[in-house]
Scaffold this motif. Sequence first.
Motif, PDB file in Angstrom:
ATOM      1  N   ILE A   1      17.413  20.209   4.839  1.00  0.00           N
ATOM      2  CA  ILE A   1      15.987  20.886   4.187  1.00  0.00           C
ATOM      3  C   ILE A   1      15.370  19.796   3.836  1.00  0.00           C
ATOM      4  CG2 ILE A   1      15.360  22.225   2.586  1.00  0.00           C
ATOM      5  CD1 ILE A   1      17.986  23.991   2.629  1.00  0.00           C
ATOM      6  N   ASN A   2      15.803  18.722   3.001  1.00  0.00           N
ATOM      7  CA  ASN A   2      14.841  17.671   2.408  1.00  0.00           C
ATOM      8  C   ASN A   2      14.401  16.738   3.745  1.00  0.00           C
ATOM      9  OD1 ASN A   2      15.235  18.468  -0.096  1.00  0.00           O
ATOM     10  ND2 ASN A   2      16.568  16.800  -0.671  1.00  0.00           N
ATOM     11  N   GLY A   3      14.992  16.749   4.756  1.00  0.00           N
ATOM     12  CA  GLY A   3      14.761  15.745   5.929  1.00  0.00           C
ATOM     13  C   GLY A   3      14.966  14.161   5.495  1.00  0.00           C
ATOM     14  N   CYS A   4      15.834  13.955   4.747  1.00  0.00           N
ATOM     15  CA  CYS A   4      16.283  12.508   4.299  1.00  0.00           C
ATOM     16  C   CYS A   4      17.155  12.219   5.524  1.00  0.00           C
ATOM     17  CB  CYS A   4      17.149  12.655   3.114  1.00  0.00           C
ATOM     18  SG  CYS A   4      17.452  10.997   2.519  1.00  0.00           S
ATOM     19  N   GLN A   5      16.650  11.092   6.144  1.00  0.00           N
ATOM     20  CA  GLN A   5      17.548  10.423   7.139  1.00  0.00           C
ATOM     21  C   GLN A   5      18.822   9.928   6.374  1.00  0.00           C
ATOM     22  OE1 GLN A   5      15.319   7.625   9.434  1.00  0.00           O
ATOM     23  NE2 GLN A   5      13.454   8.794   8.975  1.00  0.00           N
ATOM     24  N   ILE A   6      18.626   9.146   5.391  1.00  0.00           N
ATOM     25  CA  ILE A   6      20.070   8.772   4.914  1.00  0.00           C
ATOM     26  C   ILE A   6      20.974   9.745   4.510  1.00  0.00           C
ATOM     27  CG2 ILE A   6      21.143   7.582   3.009  1.00  0.00           C
ATOM     28  CD1 ILE A   6      18.576   6.065   2.456  1.00  0.00           C
ATOM     29  N   CYS A   7      20.706  10.808   3.823  1.00  0.00           N
ATOM     30  CA  CYS A   7      21.559  11.913   3.325  1.00  0.00           C
ATOM     31  C   CYS A   7      22.046  12.403   4.659  1.00  0.00           C
ATOM     32  CB  CYS A   7      20.766  12.880   2.752  1.00  0.00           C
ATOM     33  SG  CYS A   7      20.149  12.161   1.096  1.00  0.00           S
ATOM     34  N   ARG A   8      21.315  12.622   5.875  1.00  0.00           N
ATOM     35  CA  ARG A   8      22.098  13.470   7.094  1.00  0.00           C
ATOM     36  C   ARG A   8      23.054  12.784   7.762  1.00  0.00           C
ATOM     37  NH1 ARG A   8      16.301  14.715   8.599  1.00  0.00           N
ATOM     38  NH2 ARG A   8      16.665  13.351  10.091  1.00  0.00           N
ATOM     39  N   THR A   9      22.882  11.559   7.579  1.00  0.00           N
ATOM     40  CA  THR A   9      24.051  10.490   8.317  1.00  0.00           C
ATOM     41  C   THR A   9      25.099   9.908   7.244  1.00  0.00           C
ATOM     42  OG1 THR A   9      22.806   8.239   7.799  1.00  0.00           O
ATOM     43  CG2 THR A   9      22.241   9.474  10.213  1.00  0.00           C
ATOM     44  N   PHE A  10      25.008  10.258   6.152  1.00  0.00           N
ATOM     45  CA  PHE A  10      25.916   9.949   4.921  1.00  0.00           C
ATOM     46  C   PHE A  10      27.039  10.801   5.224  1.00  0.00           C
ATOM     47  CE2 PHE A  10      27.573   9.856   0.803  1.00  0.00           C
ATOM     48  CZ  PHE A  10      27.432   8.647   0.218  1.00  0.00           C
TER      49      PHE A  10
ATOM     50  N   GLU B   1      33.648  21.905   0.138  1.00  0.00           N
ATOM     51  CA  GLU B   1      32.455  22.473  -0.563  1.00  0.00           C
ATOM     52  C   GLU B   1      31.338  21.600  -0.942  1.00  0.00           C
ATOM     53  OE1 GLU B   1      35.541  25.537  -2.559  1.00  0.00           O
ATOM     54  OE2 GLU B   1      34.699  23.805  -3.873  1.00  0.00           O
ATOM     55  N   PHE B   2      31.369  20.649  -1.345  1.00  0.00           N
ATOM     56  CA  PHE B   2      30.675  19.436  -1.761  1.00  0.00           C
ATOM     57  C   PHE B   2      29.932  18.935  -0.672  1.00  0.00           C
ATOM     58  CE2 PHE B   2      29.491  14.937  -2.555  1.00  0.00           C
ATOM     59  CZ  PHE B   2      29.120  14.730  -3.865  1.00  0.00           C
ATOM     60  N   GLU B   3      30.688  18.650   0.392  1.00  0.00           N
ATOM     61  CA  GLU B   3      29.675  18.299   1.566  1.00  0.00           C
ATOM     62  C   GLU B   3      28.884  19.344   2.424  1.00  0.00           C
ATOM     63  OE1 GLU B   3      29.972  14.246   3.340  1.00  0.00           O
ATOM     64  OE2 GLU B   3      29.235  15.178   1.595  1.00  0.00           O
ATOM     65  N   GLY B   4      29.375  20.451   2.377  1.00  0.00           N
ATOM     66  CA  GLY B   4      28.688  21.499   3.003  1.00  0.00           C
ATOM     67  C   GLY B   4      27.338  21.774   2.277  1.00  0.00           C
ATOM     68  N   ALA B   5      27.372  21.639   0.959  1.00  0.00           N
ATOM     69  CA  ALA B   5      26.231  21.955   0.284  1.00  0.00           C
ATOM     70  C   ALA B   5      25.323  20.752   0.256  1.00  0.00           C
ATOM     71  CB  ALA B   5      26.332  22.355  -1.223  1.00  0.00           C
ATOM     72  N   ARG B   6      25.791  19.260   0.335  1.00  0.00           N
ATOM     73  CA  ARG B   6      25.046  18.287   0.255  1.00  0.00           C
ATOM     74  C   ARG B   6      24.108  18.271   1.617  1.00  0.00           C
ATOM     75  NH1 ARG B   6      25.125  13.785   2.726  1.00  0.00           N
ATOM     76  NH2 ARG B   6      27.008  14.082   3.943  1.00  0.00           N
ATOM     77  N   MET B   7      25.122  18.535   2.770  1.00  0.00           N
ATOM     78  CA  MET B   7      24.575  18.360   4.171  1.00  0.00           C
ATOM     79  C   MET B   7      23.388  19.488   4.179  1.00  0.00           C
ATOM     80  SD  MET B   7      24.005  17.073   6.953  1.00  0.00           S
ATOM     81  CE  MET B   7      25.245  15.768   6.846  1.00  0.00           C
ATOM     82  N   ARG B   8      23.546  20.620   3.825  1.00  0.00           N
ATOM     83  CA  ARG B   8      22.484  21.891   3.830  1.00  0.00           C
ATOM     84  C   ARG B   8      21.368  21.240   3.178  1.00  0.00           C
ATOM     85  NH1 ARG B   8      19.523  23.633   7.003  1.00  0.00           N
ATOM     86  NH2 ARG B   8      18.646  25.658   6.700  1.00  0.00           N
ATOM     87  N   THR B   9      21.381  20.717   2.019  1.00  0.00           N
ATOM     88  CA  THR B   9      20.106  20.097   1.323  1.00  0.00           C
ATOM     89  C   THR B   9      19.546  19.058   1.898  1.00  0.00           C
ATOM     90  OG1 THR B   9      21.448  20.414  -0.949  1.00  0.00           O
ATOM     91  CG2 THR B   9      19.456  18.896  -0.988  1.00  0.00           C
ATOM     92  N   ALA B  10      20.423  18.116   2.590  1.00  0.00           N
ATOM     93  CA  ALA B  10      19.820  16.837   3.431  1.00  0.00           C
ATOM     94  C   ALA B  10      18.967  17.228   4.708  1.00  0.00           C
ATOM     95  CB  ALA B  10      20.815  16.164   3.878  1.00  0.00           C
TER      96      ALA B  10
END
Length: 188
Positions: A58-67, A47-56
């Motif tokens: 939308i934000n366009g954050c390169q770090i967050c998309r590969t984290f 649940e945590f990772e699904g919400a985090r990845m969707r946010t990443a």
Amino acid sequence: MVRITLPEGLEHDLYGYASRNHAVPIMAAAQAFSSSVYRDSGLSLREFEGARMRTAQINGCQICRTFRAARDAPTMFSVGGETPGRMVTDNGPPPDEAFYDHVASWRSASDFSDRERLAIEFAERFAEQPKVLSADERFWARMHAVFNDGEIVDLAHCVAAWVGLGRVAHVLGFDTVCLVAPATERAA
């Protein structure tokens, strides 16, 4: 592109340089908020990772998309080489790469539970249309059918951290240098 002046030779330590030299108390508070999300969330890791990845996304954050929390959070949030006693990574099995690949198509993908799908939807709507989300009684009925109040507050604060801090990283160009090298880079 980095949007602050960075002394030559510190390209690898962009975030560290900024946190030591600019808005130090604010950056320390942001780090504490981010750390708390990873240490204290009671959401399942999926649940945590699904919400985090969707946010990443939308934000366009390169770090967050590969984290990947299971792979990267223990190193990122370690203190003196010691990982925290408890982390969200203890909250169930980690998602596989197919899970991350399907987050953007969460409406039609078949690999999400009802809770995972709602966590992803919540993150998307929180990031894109918070006023519409807050007034959508049908959505809230669906949320309350599967999440308790504490879990909803937990999810909202996790998403708030990712939206806010991810946007800061992206806008200032801090997301051009990853804080934690992916496992493949560490092994090289």
